[in-house]
Scaffold this motif. Structure first.
Motif, PDB file in Angstrom:
ATOM      1  N   SER A   2       0.846  -1.188   0.000  1.00 44.98           N
ATOM      2  CA  SER A   2       0.000   0.000   0.000  1.00 44.98           C
ATOM      3  C   SER A   2       0.880   1.238   0.000  1.00 44.98           C
ATOM      4  N   GLY A   3       0.447   2.279  -0.700  1.00 46.88           N
ATOM      5  CA  GLY A   3       1.203   3.516  -0.728  1.00 46.88           C
ATOM      6  C   GLY A   3       2.252   3.526  -1.829  1.00 46.88           C
ATOM      7  N   THR A   4       2.565   2.394  -2.440  1.00 49.68           N
ATOM      8  CA  THR A   4       3.539   2.376  -3.530  1.00 49.68           C
ATOM      9  C   THR A   4       2.799   2.083  -4.825  1.00 49.68           C
ATOM     10  N   LYS A   5       2.727   3.088  -5.687  1.00 50.13           N
ATOM     11  CA  LYS A   5       1.977   2.850  -6.918  1.00 50.13           C
ATOM     12  C   LYS A   5       2.880   2.215  -7.965  1.00 50.13           C
ATOM     13  N   GLU A   6       2.238   1.633  -8.969  1.00 49.51           N
ATOM     14  CA  GLU A   6       2.979   1.003 -10.044  1.00 49.51           C
ATOM     15  C   GLU A   6       3.066   1.971 -11.209  1.00 49.51           C
ATOM     16  N   ILE A   7       4.259   2.070 -11.789  1.00 48.46           N
ATOM     17  CA  ILE A   7       4.442   2.974 -12.931  1.00 48.46           C
ATOM     18  C   ILE A   7       5.173   2.222 -14.036  1.00 48.46           C
ATOM     19  N   THR A   8       5.198   2.854 -15.203  1.00 46.53           N
ATOM     20  CA  THR A   8       5.879   2.245 -16.347  1.00 46.53           C
ATOM     21  C   THR A   8       7.164   3.009 -16.639  1.00 46.53           C
ATOM     22  N   VAL A   9       8.276   2.249 -16.690  1.00 47.64           N
ATOM     23  CA  VAL A   9       9.564   2.874 -17.005  1.00 47.64           C
ATOM     24  C   VAL A   9      10.096   2.289 -18.306  1.00 47.64           C
ATOM     25  N   ARG A  10      11.007   3.024 -18.949  1.00 47.37           N
ATOM     26  CA  ARG A  10      11.740   2.486 -20.100  1.00 47.37           C
ATOM     27  C   ARG A  10      12.831   1.580 -19.561  1.00 47.37           C
ATOM     28  N   LEU A  11      13.031   0.458 -20.223  1.00 46.10           N
ATOM     29  CA  LEU A  11      14.070  -0.492 -19.810  1.00 46.10           C
ATOM     30  C   LEU A  11      15.004  -0.701 -20.991  1.00 46.10           C
ATOM     31  N   LEU A  12      16.281  -0.397 -20.790  1.00 46.89           N
ATOM     32  CA  LEU A  12      17.282  -0.568 -21.844  1.00 46.89           C
ATOM     33  C   LEU A  12      18.238  -1.682 -21.450  1.00 46.89           C
ATOM     34  N   MET A  13      18.690  -2.425 -22.451  1.00 45.42           N
ATOM     35  CA  MET A  13      19.675  -3.484 -22.183  1.00 45.42           C
ATOM     36  C   MET A  13      20.824  -3.324 -23.177  1.00 45.42           C
TER      37      MET A  13
END
Lengths: 91, 195
Positions: A2-13
């Motif tokens: 709770s209290g930690t939202k989910e977000i979308t990040v760019r992932l590079l390899m």
């Protein structure tokens, strides 16, 4: 969590990580508040072929183009960029 | 991609490119009337590694971060050697055949000591910090992604797992037992030797 939202990040390899996963650039859903060791574990869970690299060589994450020690707490926002950094070998 | 900054009389050139590097062109960018020294370093592809014949090296970069780190290295070099006027750091991407340059660093200053020392600093820092990767392609056998010793020495503290591995490797249980035995033996010897 709770209290930690989910977000979308760019992932590079890059380099060996790119070859093993077959991915150079993608996105990933992550908690906005976590630490870099947990983040790397999430990446390995999604791309299990990375496990041999991460087990054998010191592999870290860069967050928004800054190398981060593993275990460092980070607060991420939508669109941030994380990169899997195998041991470097420029020059 | 070439980025050139002029701040007052200082010139910093950072290049990350798939094209062959020209030492002459890069040195020219940091040559000034006020400077009596232009020191340069070129890293070229060697044809062997540990007895294996190397056909070529192939480089990959995290472009934006690599350029950012090279600019940061140039700034640190200026802080250490305030007399430095021009700094050019160039790294090639893609395939670099034997004898061709993958990295070129040029530094200018009024007198030679600063330029010579700053060039050495810049290549050492690049090997430790700039996110570029080198794949060694051999005449026989599969290619291999290399790891810079400079990075590994600095990286261990950044990786918690590797830090604990490094710590345990430094004092394995047998060594700890041996150290304790020596200390005890020394203490016993000193006690017995007392007149």
């Amino acid at each position: 969590m709770s209290g930690t939202k989910e977000i979308t990040v760019r992932l590079l390899m890059f380099a060996a990580a790119r070859e093993l996963s077959g991915v150079s650039e993608t996105t990933m859903k992550v908690p906005s508040s976590c630490d870099t060791e947990a983040l790397l574990a999430m990446v390995v869970k999604q791309y299990p072929k990375l496990s041999s690299l991460v087990e054998q060589l010191p592999t870290v994450l860069a967050v928004n183009k800054n190398m981060m020690p593993l275990g460092e707490k980070v607060v991420l926002k939508e669109g941030d960029e994380i990169a899997v950094i195998p041991p470097i070998s420029g020059g | 991609m070439a980025v050139q900054n002029e701040s007052g009389n200082l010139v910093t050139v950072v290049v990350l490119s798939n094209e062959p590097l020209s030492l002459e062109a890069l040195a020219a960018k940091v040559t000034f009337p006020s400077c009596g020294a232009v020191a340069t370093f070129s890293g070229t592809t060697r044809d062997n590694f540990e007895g294996k014949a190397v056909v070529e090296l192939a480089y990959e970069a995290y472009d934006e971060m690599a350029e950012q780190e090279m600019r940061a290295i140039a700034a640190r070099a200026r802080a250490k050697w305030p007399g430095v006027k021009g700094v050019a750091m160039a790294h090639r991407k893609g395939v670099v055949p034997v004898c061709q340059a993958s990295v070129v660093i040029c530094v200018s200053s009024p007198h030679r000591q600063a330029a010579l020392e700053a060039v050495g600093f810049c290549i050492d820092e690049l090997k430790e910090r700039v996110p570029i990767w080198k794949k060694e392609v051999y005449a026989d056998g599969p290619p291999s992604w290399k790891q810079n010793a400079e990075y590994l020495r600095a990286a261990a503290p950044r990786c918690s797992r590797w830090r604990s591995l490094a710590a345990s490797a430094a004092t394995p249980p047998a060594a700890v037992a041996a150290i304790i035995a020596v200390v005890l033996a020394h203490a016993l010897f000193r006690r017995n030797a007392r007149p």
